[in-house]
Scaffold this motif. Sequence first.
Motif, PDB file in Angstrom:
ATOM      1  N   THR A 183       6.486   5.804 -14.342  1.00 17.81           N
ATOM      2  CA  THR A 183       6.692   5.211 -13.023  1.00 17.81           C
ATOM      3  C   THR A 183       6.340   3.730 -13.079  1.00 17.81           C
ATOM      4  N   VAL A 184       7.241   2.907 -12.538  1.00 21.23           N
ATOM      5  CA  VAL A 184       7.038   1.462 -12.529  1.00 21.23           C
ATOM      6  C   VAL A 184       7.065   0.975 -11.086  1.00 21.23           C
ATOM      7  N   LEU A 185       6.081   0.174 -10.725  1.00 19.02           N
ATOM      8  CA  LEU A 185       6.036  -0.504  -9.429  1.00 19.02           C
ATOM      9  C   LEU A 185       6.248  -1.985  -9.686  1.00 19.02           C
ATOM     10  N   LEU A 186       7.337  -2.537  -9.175  1.00 17.89           N
ATOM     11  CA  LEU A 186       7.623  -3.970  -9.318  1.00 17.89           C
ATOM     12  C   LEU A 186       7.216  -4.655  -8.026  1.00 17.89           C
ATOM     13  N   GLU A 187       6.231  -5.537  -8.126  1.00 20.82           N
ATOM     14  CA  GLU A 187       5.656  -6.235  -6.961  1.00 20.82           C
ATOM     15  C   GLU A 187       5.753  -7.732  -7.193  1.00 20.82           C
TER      16      GLU A 187
ATOM     17  N   LEU B  41       2.736  10.250 -14.349  1.00 21.42           N
ATOM     18  CA  LEU B  41       2.173   9.237 -15.238  1.00 21.42           C
ATOM     19  C   LEU B  41       3.110   9.075 -16.423  1.00 21.42           C
ATOM     20  N   PRO B  42       3.022   7.983 -17.126  1.00 16.33           N
ATOM     21  CA  PRO B  42       2.168   6.819 -16.928  1.00 16.33           C
ATOM     22  C   PRO B  42       2.675   5.934 -15.797  1.00 16.33           C
ATOM     23  N   ARG B  43       1.786   5.058 -15.306  1.00 21.16           N
ATOM     24  CA  ARG B  43       2.112   4.117 -14.235  1.00 21.16           C
ATOM     25  C   ARG B  43       2.020   2.697 -14.770  1.00 21.16           C
ATOM     26  N   THR B  44       3.063   1.931 -14.510  1.00 25.16           N
ATOM     27  CA  THR B  44       3.075   0.517 -14.890  1.00 25.16           C
ATOM     28  C   THR B  44       3.248  -0.314 -13.635  1.00 25.16           C
ATOM     29  N   TYR B  45       2.402  -1.307 -13.480  1.00 27.29           N
ATOM     30  CA  TYR B  45       2.511  -2.270 -12.380  1.00 27.29           C
ATOM     31  C   TYR B  45       3.127  -3.522 -12.963  1.00 27.29           C
ATOM     32  N   LEU B  46       4.316  -3.852 -12.534  1.00 31.69           N
ATOM     33  CA  LEU B  46       5.035  -5.020 -13.016  1.00 31.69           C
ATOM     34  C   LEU B  46       4.798  -6.157 -12.037  1.00 31.69           C
TER      35      LEU B  46
ATOM     36  N   ALA C 158       0.838  -1.205   0.000  1.00 30.95           N
ATOM     37  CA  ALA C 158       0.000   0.000   0.000  1.00 30.95           C
ATOM     38  C   ALA C 158       0.869   1.250   0.000  1.00 30.95           C
ATOM     39  N   PHE C 159       1.962   1.220   0.764  1.00 28.01           N
ATOM     40  CA  PHE C 159       2.861   2.369   0.795  1.00 28.01           C
ATOM     41  C   PHE C 159       3.517   2.577  -0.571  1.00 28.01           C
ATOM     42  N   ALA C 160       3.968   1.491  -1.189  1.00 27.91           N
ATOM     43  CA  ALA C 160       4.596   1.596  -2.510  1.00 27.91           C
ATOM     44  C   ALA C 160       3.610   2.166  -3.529  1.00 27.91           C
ATOM     45  N   GLU C 161       2.366   1.716  -3.473  1.00 29.68           N
ATOM     46  CA  GLU C 161       1.348   2.266  -4.376  1.00 29.68           C
ATOM     47  C   GLU C 161       1.143   3.750  -4.123  1.00 29.68           C
ATOM     48  N   SER C 162       1.172   4.162  -2.869  1.00 29.10           N
ATOM     49  CA  SER C 162       0.983   5.591  -2.562  1.00 29.10           C
ATOM     50  C   SER C 162       2.119   6.425  -3.146  1.00 29.10           C
ATOM     51  N   LEU C 163       3.328   5.878  -3.159  1.00 28.26           N
ATOM     52  CA  LEU C 163       4.445   6.578  -3.804  1.00 28.26           C
ATOM     53  C   LEU C 163       4.178   6.736  -5.298  1.00 28.26           C
ATOM     54  N   CYS C 164       3.666   5.699  -5.911  1.00 32.21           N
ATOM     55  CA  CYS C 164       3.366   5.745  -7.350  1.00 32.21           C
ATOM     56  C   CYS C 164       2.309   6.782  -7.673  1.00 32.21           C
ATOM     57  N   LEU C 165       1.314   6.886  -6.814  1.00 36.00           N
ATOM     58  CA  LEU C 165       0.212   7.809  -7.070  1.00 36.00           C
ATOM     59  C   LEU C 165       0.665   9.263  -6.995  1.00 36.00           C
ATOM     60  N   CYS C 166       1.814   9.510  -6.366  1.00 38.98           N
ATOM     61  CA  CYS C 166       2.377  10.861  -6.291  1.00 38.98           C
ATOM     62  C   CYS C 166       3.398  11.120  -7.398  1.00 38.98           C
ATOM     63  N   ALA C 167       3.729  10.094  -8.152  1.00 37.93           N
ATOM     64  CA  ALA C 167       4.758  10.201  -9.196  1.00 37.93           C
ATOM     65  C   ALA C 167       4.106  10.457 -10.548  1.00 37.93           C
TER      66      ALA C 167
END
Length: 173
Positions: A76-80, A26-31, A15-24
């Motif tokens: 922005t890329v979030l690797l989960e 666009l575009p947003r990629t969830y890996l 959830a914290f990592a997603e919150s960082l992405c939402l402030c970064a």
Amino acid sequence: MLTLVIGGAASGKSAFAESLCLCAPLPRTYLATMQVWDAECAARVAKHRAMRAEKQFDTVECPLHLARLTLPRCGTVLLEDLGNLAANELYDPDGAGENAAAAILRGIENIAQQCENLILVSNEVFSGGADYAGDTDRYLRTLAAVNNAAAARADAVVRVVCGIPVYYKGSER
């Protein structure tokens, strides 16, 4: 910018990592690194894809071989998450096996070169004791090697405990 977010199970790190992405930007990629083994996994993936779409994430499934991936867009890329990726690379017959840590680190570099912000989510390791059954020690050592190298490379390292972020390197954005 590279940010490593670590924490224990159900710590709030995702959830914290997603919150960082939402402030970064666009575009947003969830890996996503989870392998889909059965209908239950498939249903979970579908649910998570729908939740992320509402947050303007494009989801890219990549359970193995990050170094081969070309992202559709930068931003922005979030690797989960690195824990799943380590297990996949270690134990999947098509994975890197004993070279899993090196393969994952090459993949992180590949992704980092394709985006402005890369946020990595990983599990905290070796905080729960020292005696592990079977092949667990090999997995934990692999993930620890990845975490340590990613932390050294990162601009920010954040540990999330009970939903509270604690910065060990870098600062809050």
